[in-house]
Design a protein around this motif. Structure first.
Motif, mmCIF file in Angstrom:
data_model
loop_
_atom_site.group_PDB
_atom_site.id
_atom_site.type_symbol
_atom_site.label_atom_id
_atom_site.label_comp_id
_atom_site.label_asym_id
_atom_site.label_seq_id
_atom_site.Cartn_x
_atom_site.Cartn_y
_atom_site.Cartn_z
ATOM 1 N N GLN A 167 0.980 -1.166 0.056
ATOM 2 C CA GLN A 167 0.131 0.148 0.112
ATOM 3 C C GLN A 167 0.847 1.146 0.016
ATOM 4 O O GLN A 167 1.847 1.288 0.762
ATOM 5 C CB GLN A 167 -0.682 0.278 1.045
ATOM 6 N N LEU A 172 0.538 5.593 -0.111
ATOM 7 C CA LEU A 172 -0.121 6.856 0.037
ATOM 8 C C LEU A 172 0.895 8.205 -0.185
ATOM 9 O O LEU A 172 1.788 8.313 0.395
ATOM 10 C CB LEU A 172 -0.594 7.061 1.490
ATOM 11 N N TYR A 185 0.258 7.105 -9.126
ATOM 12 C CA TYR A 185 -1.342 6.682 -8.909
ATOM 13 C C TYR A 185 -1.554 5.578 -9.925
ATOM 14 O O TYR A 185 -2.274 4.512 -9.815
ATOM 15 C CB TYR A 185 -2.314 7.646 -8.869
ATOM 16 N N LEU A 240 -9.732 9.708 -7.866
ATOM 17 C CA LEU A 240 -8.432 10.459 -7.716
ATOM 18 C C LEU A 240 -9.064 11.842 -8.102
ATOM 19 O O LEU A 240 -8.779 12.871 -7.593
ATOM 20 C CB LEU A 240 -7.291 9.976 -8.384
ATOM 21 N N THR A 247 -7.681 7.294 4.684
ATOM 22 C CA THR A 247 -7.631 6.109 3.535
ATOM 23 C C THR A 247 -7.310 4.944 3.928
ATOM 24 O O THR A 247 -6.879 4.006 3.314
ATOM 25 C CB THR A 247 -6.073 6.548 2.621
ATOM 26 N N HIS A 282 -1.447 -0.318 -5.562
ATOM 27 C CA HIS A 282 -2.258 0.021 -4.554
ATOM 28 C C HIS A 282 -1.959 1.292 -3.872
ATOM 29 O O HIS A 282 -1.076 1.600 -3.105
ATOM 30 C CB HIS A 282 -2.110 -1.228 -3.259
ATOM 31 N N CYS A 283 -2.185 2.359 -4.614
ATOM 32 C CA CYS A 283 -2.034 3.682 -4.338
ATOM 33 C C CYS A 283 -3.018 4.711 -4.173
ATOM 34 O O CYS A 283 -4.141 4.673 -5.114
ATOM 35 C CB CYS A 283 -1.104 4.266 -5.600
ATOM 36 N N ASP A 284 -2.868 5.448 -3.178
ATOM 37 C CA ASP A 284 -3.871 6.524 -2.814
ATOM 38 C C ASP A 284 -3.137 7.713 -2.874
ATOM 39 O O ASP A 284 -1.936 7.866 -2.628
ATOM 40 C CB ASP A 284 -4.592 6.253 -1.355
ATOM 41 N N ARG A 344 -3.220 12.002 -1.681
ATOM 42 C CA ARG A 344 -3.896 13.250 -1.151
ATOM 43 C C ARG A 344 -3.049 14.470 -1.538
ATOM 44 O O ARG A 344 -1.985 14.639 -1.438
ATOM 45 C CB ARG A 344 -3.919 13.086 0.292
ATOM 46 N N HIS A 387 -15.229 5.198 -1.901
ATOM 47 C CA HIS A 387 -14.444 4.769 -3.148
ATOM 48 C C HIS A 387 -14.698 5.897 -4.139
ATOM 49 O O HIS A 387 -15.334 5.858 -5.188
ATOM 50 C CB HIS A 387 -14.984 3.425 -3.661
#
Length: 689
Positions: A318, A320, A340, A477, A373, A345-347, A349, A474
């Motif tokens: 994961q 972030l 991303y 982006l 997240t 598995h990328c979030d 902000r 969900h």
């Protein structure tokens, strides 16, 4: 529990303490203290033995003392109590060190984390000092065992050596706690270092937090910076940092850190004074990064970026990314988009108004980003309830729901009913002990959730877990750049995706739960209840002996004027097509049901704002089901109970519609006059119950 001492002639700042965890790398003394009162010593050089009875944590408490179990609502996160002044003070002390080796330390400000907290390894930027988390130390230290990497000024450890150093520490932590994740928080250069370690260790449970990672080095101004440094006259080298300072970070935001989390800012003169006070301290940078060291570190960044970029495809953990919208050093916002797309598995902000030094600037709360997240967990699998961290004081005070203008605009009035049937102002009729299931009607756009949850936090000091449509969790982006959009605000308040499994877990944990049987259909077409004929939440509540609180809410018609609703959209071919396209692949939590409640397609009804009135909520008399657990298979009893709850909600709505006409402060102007007279928005008068 473990403890570490480092064997070095480098004097540590009094604001730092040796890490309370065992670390192993060359020329560093490592000692481990077991929880069974036995002691062992490990060393890579000759040292004396170490006994557990001599090991103390922060504040002089013995290391064997139990960690606190969990955090309470409005826990003190200490955010903003440390600033760049503290960072520079510590950095100047650490810059006096010898040539190496790199080492780990734990800031004293981190304190003692809650029980079973995972390890967080902070990997610094090009400065290498390791004090970039100074603003976040107290906050992160509550829920992580924080360790910071310090690379001495004159150290010339190669990229491979630094990767191995972090890698060895990660492997040791994994061996000590194989069921816990290990967090790598990398800033700029530290971000690419974290990616390199993750690429080489795909089987270890890592979670990466990357703040403006330098993977975009080849597309940044830094690419030509080595030539500038080499050609810069040695006698004028210190001037370089003054010239670069406006580019590196937003120093007005750095100066505003002390006011972050409050509803008022310091005066402009105070901010300017703080700004000019801090700016001369930047001259210290030429001591932290001498010319030769800066040239060496720039080569490291270039090599590390190339190394990490060539291995992004094997990073499976994961990730972030915290990206700044006004980063003048790296194209961080565009890079966040690229990562991303490239990482599995990328979030992301994005902090639109922040500069490169994002971790030192106001408006950024690293722990909040991790929480929203769902990347905070203490074991191998995330548990949406057990890993939930309640709102801290800073998170609440800096949120929309505590802003004075929002409270003036909405100013929700709460009434509750005592056991004897007496109606009182406030939430006195709500039991403190759970499980408690609060059931009511949705208002337009479901904004009624925010005043209810915030009032439970403010008055009851309780997290009210609202069961929310899964689609709020969900968001693409493209629609979720900022720190606190709608979905993030819901998550910080304790919202959980609606499902039978989650309701079961919440009630089993004796939580306070907020449920809307009408769901999205009711929220997007207010004015009547859209409840199903039968509702399994009643059976679940009876099974756990929960107290059920029916409530009714009114007031959206005084704030918004609905122009086009769902039925209107379905009759219009163009709008109907747009709704269908927007709902492709979306979850329908009412699938298989009949009637109006099944029309769960998400859409944005068209409405116009009105001169604000006021929101009103009335919580009905508690319905106790404790002792009725044997009735969970009695369908007649459950249906009667369900109809009683629905009837009580309708009665509360009718009560409020009638009584609000007697409220002298129903209008926003009258409430503004109240605030000017009394200086407070707390308990503005309303009708007598």
């Amino acid at each position: 529990m473990t403890s570490t001492l480092t064997h070095s002639i480098v004097p540590l700042s009094p604001l730092l303490n040796p890490k309370v965890k065992h670390r192993l790398h060359s020329r560093v003394l490592v000692r481990r203290v077991h929880d069974d009162q036995s002691s062992e010593s490990y060393a890579t050089s000759s040292v004396s033995s170490f006994n557990k009875k001599d090991a103390y944590d922060v504040g002089g408490k013995k290391s064997g003392q139990d960690d606190p179990e969990k955090l309470k609502v409005f826990w003190d996160d200490g955010f903003g109590t440390q600033t760049i002044d503290d960072a520079i003070e510590i950095a100047m002390e650490l810059s006096k060190s010898d040539g190496g080796p790199p080492r780990w330390f734990c800031p004293i400000a981190c304190g003692k984390p809650i029980k079973d907290s995972p390890v967080l390894l902070y990997l610094p930027g090009i400065d290498g000092i390791g004090v970039g988390l100074v603003i976040h130390e107290k906050t992160l230290g509550k829920v992580f065992s924080v360790q910071c990497l310090h690379i001495p000024v004159w150290d010339r450890t190669s990229l491979e050596g630094l990767i191995q150093l972090v890698e060895e520490t990660v492997k040791i932590e994994h061996t000590l706690s194989p069921n816990k994740p290990i967090y790598l928080l990398g800033e700029s250069f530290g971000g690419v270092l974290a990616l390199a370690v993750a690429a080489r260790n795909p089987t270890i449970d890592l979670i990466l937090i990357l703040a403006n990672p330098a993977t975009s080095f080849e597309r940044s101004p830094l690419r030509s910076f080595p030539y500038i440094v080499n050609d810069w006259p040695e006698e004028h080298y210190g001037m370089l940092f003054y010239i670069m300072s406006p580019i590196v970070g937003d120093y007005m935001k750095i100066s505003m850190v002390k006011s972050y989390g409050r509803n008022h800012l310091e005066s402009i003169w105070q901010l300017l004074a703080s700004f000019y006070k801090d700016l001369p301290l930047l001259s210290a940078m030429h001591r932290i990064l001498p010319k030769d060291t800066l040239a060496w570190r720039l080569k490291l960044v270039e090599s590390a970026a190339a190394y990490a970029n060539s291995r992004l495809h094997v990073v499976t953990c994961q990730v972030l990314v915290l990206a700044s919208g006004k980063d003048n050093i790296l194209p961080s916002k565009d890079e966040a988009r690229r990562l991303y797309r490239r990482l599995k598995h990328c979030d992301v902000r994005v902090f639109e108004e922040n500069g490169h030094t994002v971790l030192l600037e106001s408006g950024v709360n690293v722990l909040s980003a991790i929480k929203t997240t769902y990347m905070y967990r203490r074991f191998s699998k995330h548990d949406i309830l057990k890993d939930f961290l309640p709102a801290s004081m800073t998170e609440f005070k800096s949120s929309l729901v505590d802003a004075w203008w929002y409270r003036l605009y909405i100013d929700a009035v709460m009434y509750s009913t005592m056991e004897d049937g007496k109606i009182v102002r406030g939430l006195g009729g709500i039991p403190d002990e759970g499980p408690v299931l609060i059931v009511g009607n949705h208002m337009l756009m479901a904004f009624d959730v925010f005043p209810i949850v915030s009032e439970f936090l403010r008055e009851k000091k309780l997290s009210l877990h609202g069961l929310t449509h899964p689609e709020f969790f969900h968001v693409n982006l493209e629609h979720e750049y900022h720190m606190v959009p709608l979905s993030d605000l819901l998550k910080l308040g304790g919202a959980i995706p609606v499902s039978g499994k989650n309701l079961f877990k919440l009630l089993a944990n004796k939580s306070h739960v907020l449920l809307y049987p009408g769901g999205a259909r009711e929220a997007l077409h207010p004015g009547k209840l859209f409840w199903p004929d039968k509702q399994e939440f009643v059976r679940m509540a009876v099974r756990f002996g929960a107290t059920i609180i029916p409530y009714g809410g009114v007031g959206e018609d005084d704030i918004l004027d609905l122009i086009v609703d769902y039925n209107d959209m379905k009759r219009n071919p163009i709008l109907n097509h747009m709704v269908n396209i927007a709902n492709q692949g979306k979850t329908n939590v009412r699938e298989g049901m009949r009637g109006e409640v099944a029309k769960q397609q998400l859409h944005i009804p068209l409405f116009l704002p009105k001169l604000p009135g006021r929101l009103y909520f009335k919580f009905g008399r508690p319905i106790r089901t404790k002792g009725k657990e044997n009735m969970i298979d009695d369908d007649d009893y459950l249906q009667r109970l369900y109809m009683q709850i629905k009837s009580d909600v309708e009665k509360s709505i009718a009560y409020l519609l009638k009584k609000r006409d007697n409220d002298p402060y129903r209008g926003a102007f009258q409430r503004f006059v109240w605030r000017m007279k009394h200086g407070s928005l707390d308990q503005i008068a309303s009708f007598e119950p």
